[in-house]
Scaffold this active site. Structure first.
Site, PDB file in Angstrom:
ATOM      1  N   GLU A   8      -5.130  -8.767   1.080  1.00  0.00           N
ATOM      2  CA  GLU A   8      -5.786  -8.404   2.334  1.00  0.00           C
ATOM      3  C   GLU A   8      -7.273  -8.236   2.071  1.00  0.00           C
ATOM      4  O   GLU A   8      -7.672  -7.617   1.086  1.00  0.00           O
ATOM      5  CB  GLU A   8      -5.256  -7.093   2.924  1.00  0.00           C
ATOM      6  CG  GLU A   8      -3.873  -7.148   3.511  1.00  0.00           C
ATOM      7  CD  GLU A   8      -3.450  -5.809   4.127  1.00  0.00           C
ATOM      8  OE1 GLU A   8      -4.352  -5.015   4.513  1.00  0.00           O
ATOM      9  OE2 GLU A   8      -2.248  -5.543   4.195  1.00  0.00           O
TER      10      GLU A   8
ATOM     11  N   GLU B 259       0.805  -1.226   0.000  1.00  0.00           N
ATOM     12  CA  GLU B 259       0.000   0.000   0.000  1.00  0.00           C
ATOM     13  C   GLU B 259       0.839   1.277   0.000  1.00  0.00           C
ATOM     14  O   GLU B 259       0.779   2.083   0.937  1.00  0.00           O
ATOM     15  CB  GLU B 259      -0.960  -0.003   1.196  1.00  0.00           C
ATOM     16  CG  GLU B 259      -1.939  -1.145   1.170  1.00  0.00           C
ATOM     17  CD  GLU B 259      -2.957  -1.116   2.302  1.00  0.00           C
ATOM     18  OE1 GLU B 259      -3.938  -1.881   2.238  1.00  0.00           O
ATOM     19  OE2 GLU B 259      -2.791  -0.308   3.253  1.00  0.00           O
TER      20      GLU B 259
END
Length: 452
Positions: free
Chosen positions: A352, A167
């Site tokens: 995720e 991220e």
């Protein structure tokens, strides 16, 4: 009714964690402090003044946690490596004890037939490098490549799946635009520069891997559909700007070789004039893309979401998690299909996906968490729909294996399949974990069992 083999043979059924959130012992055995260690020890930054000094004590209890993974039937585990355990000062001398920990963890996983997926960077930059300018320093790409090379040389014989960054959008925006996350800066110019240097670091790490490694490497990004609140032209434009800001910033650069024009315009004068040659470095051939998905955004024109100049609208008629994120499983299908369509159908992993909900205390050896179980069921069904639409999806990693240190929320938000009693470090698998185990054993068929 879908066949039990709707998920392909070899599909990875995993769970994920990150180093600072679960390991504890951040300075043990010669490790250097990270920006998150410093940030969490700064008064007023973290809920209830908490920090990751103990977290889930995974650094000392990893053998038991690997046993738990095996008990649940997990076939893969995604973890991150703490850069400061390997290079206490970010560069220079390698700390063999830090590498030794991850080597032992990998051996324990392989001993239980669990595939390791290692993420090289999940937000915990060595503090010594932050003091040299951190990701704002153009030299950061070289620092990261040297670190990646050192780790790969030791672990690539046993770790066959690698991710460079987790991220990078959150690192750039949360750490350098909003200031909510470490290191806590608030500058549009910094955010743009950090995003670019993260991508350069990703490129140099892939190059280092190709020189040293023999398996597969990719990039992990957080994605969420951006839906306009109305059909009004201004709201549609706001959704498109926010899509460029959140979803296309890193994917376009890494996979297509350039930044979206809407992103550059959104930053305006804060966007630096980057050397064109950088894009050749950034656009490295990848073996996969990891997608972290939690929810969508419904947006309208206005607000202070600089530089996207859009405002999120809460959907009050839909369920939300404890993070106040809308439960929107169809967005996972939309996201996976969109990445496949727009970026040449790369190999994908859901790296995720999960939800925080208030959990009760254990009773009769388990924790009843029907909301999380429903969330998992719906999102795994959404992943299966993406497979049916031709997406090359190879695995799913639930976030998270354990309740853990949830960044600025401290220990107040629980995402785990396994409940952690932070006072005793006792682990209790939740009902959602037992459900996930059934899904894994049945290769997905349990998703269609009657819901009770």
């Amino acid at each position: 009714m879908p066949e039990a083999n709707a998920f392909p043979d070899g599909f990875l059924w995993g769970a994920a964690t990150s180093a600072y959130q679960v390991e504890g012992s951040p300075l043990a055995d010669g490790a250097g402090p990270s920006i998150w260690h410093a940030f969490s020890h700064t008064p007023g930054r973290i809920a209830d003044g908490q920090n990751g000094d103990l977290a889930c004590d995974h650094y000392r209890r990893y053998h038991g946690d690997v046993d738990l993974m095996a008990e649940l039937g997990l076939t893969a585990y995604r973890f991150s490596i703490n850069w400061g355990r390997i290079f206490p000062h970010g560069t220079g001398r390698i700390n063999p004890q830090g590498l030794g920990f991850y080597s032992r963890l990998v051996d324990a996983l392989l001993g239980r037939n669990i595939v390791p997926m290692a993420t090289l960077y999940h937000w915990d930059l060595p503090l010594a490098l932050e003091q040299r300018g951190g990701w704002r320093n153009r030299d950061s790409a070289g620092w990261f490549a040297d670190y990646a090379q050192a780790v790969v040389r030791v672990l690539d014989d046993r770790v066959h799946l690698w991710a460079t960054l987790n991220e990078p959008w959150v690192v750039a925006v949360g750490g350098h635009l909003s200031g909510d996350l470490a290191p806590g800066h608030k500058s549009p110019h910094e955010a743009a520069l950090v995003g670019h240097n993260l991508l350069r670091a990703h490129g140099t790490a892939v190059q280092a891997y190709r020189a040293e490694g023999r398996h597969r490497i990719g990039l992990v990004v957080n994605l969420e559909p951006q839906h306009a609140a109305t059909r009004a032209e201004a709201d549609q434009a706001a959704a498109a700007r926010r899509d460029a800001f959140i979803n296309r910033w890193f994917l376009d650069a890494a996979l297509l070789g350039d930044y979206p024009e809407a992103l550059v315009q959104g930053f305006g004068p804060a966007w630096p004039d980057f050397p064109r040659g950088d894009q050749r470095l950034i656009r490295q051939p990848l073996d996969f893309v990891g997608v972290n998905y939690y929810s969508r955004s419904v947006v309208r024109q206005g607000g202070a979401d600089v530089p996207a100049r859009a405002e999120r609208v809460r959907q009050s008629d839909r369920p939300h998690t404890a993070m106040d994120w809308e439960v929107y499983p169809q967005g996972l299908t939309e996201t996976l299909v969109r990445v496949a369509r727009d970026y040449g159908n790369p190999t994908l992993y859901v790296t995720e996906n999960g939800a925080a909900f208030p959990d009760p205390s254990p009773r009769d050896g388990t924790v009843q968490d029907p909301e999380r179980t429903a969330y998992l069921r719906a999102h795994l069904q959404a992943a299966r729909r993406a497979l049916a639409e031709g997406v090359d999806l190879r695995g799913y990693f639930a976030w998270s294996l354990l309740d853990n240190f949830e960044w600025v929320y401290g220990y107040s938000k629980r995402f785990g399949l396994v409940q952690v009693d932070y006072a005793t470090q006792a682990r209790t698998p939740k009902a959602s974990a037992r459900f996930y185990a059934q899904v894994i054993r049945s290769q997905g068929a349990a998703l269609d069992a009657e819901q009770r």
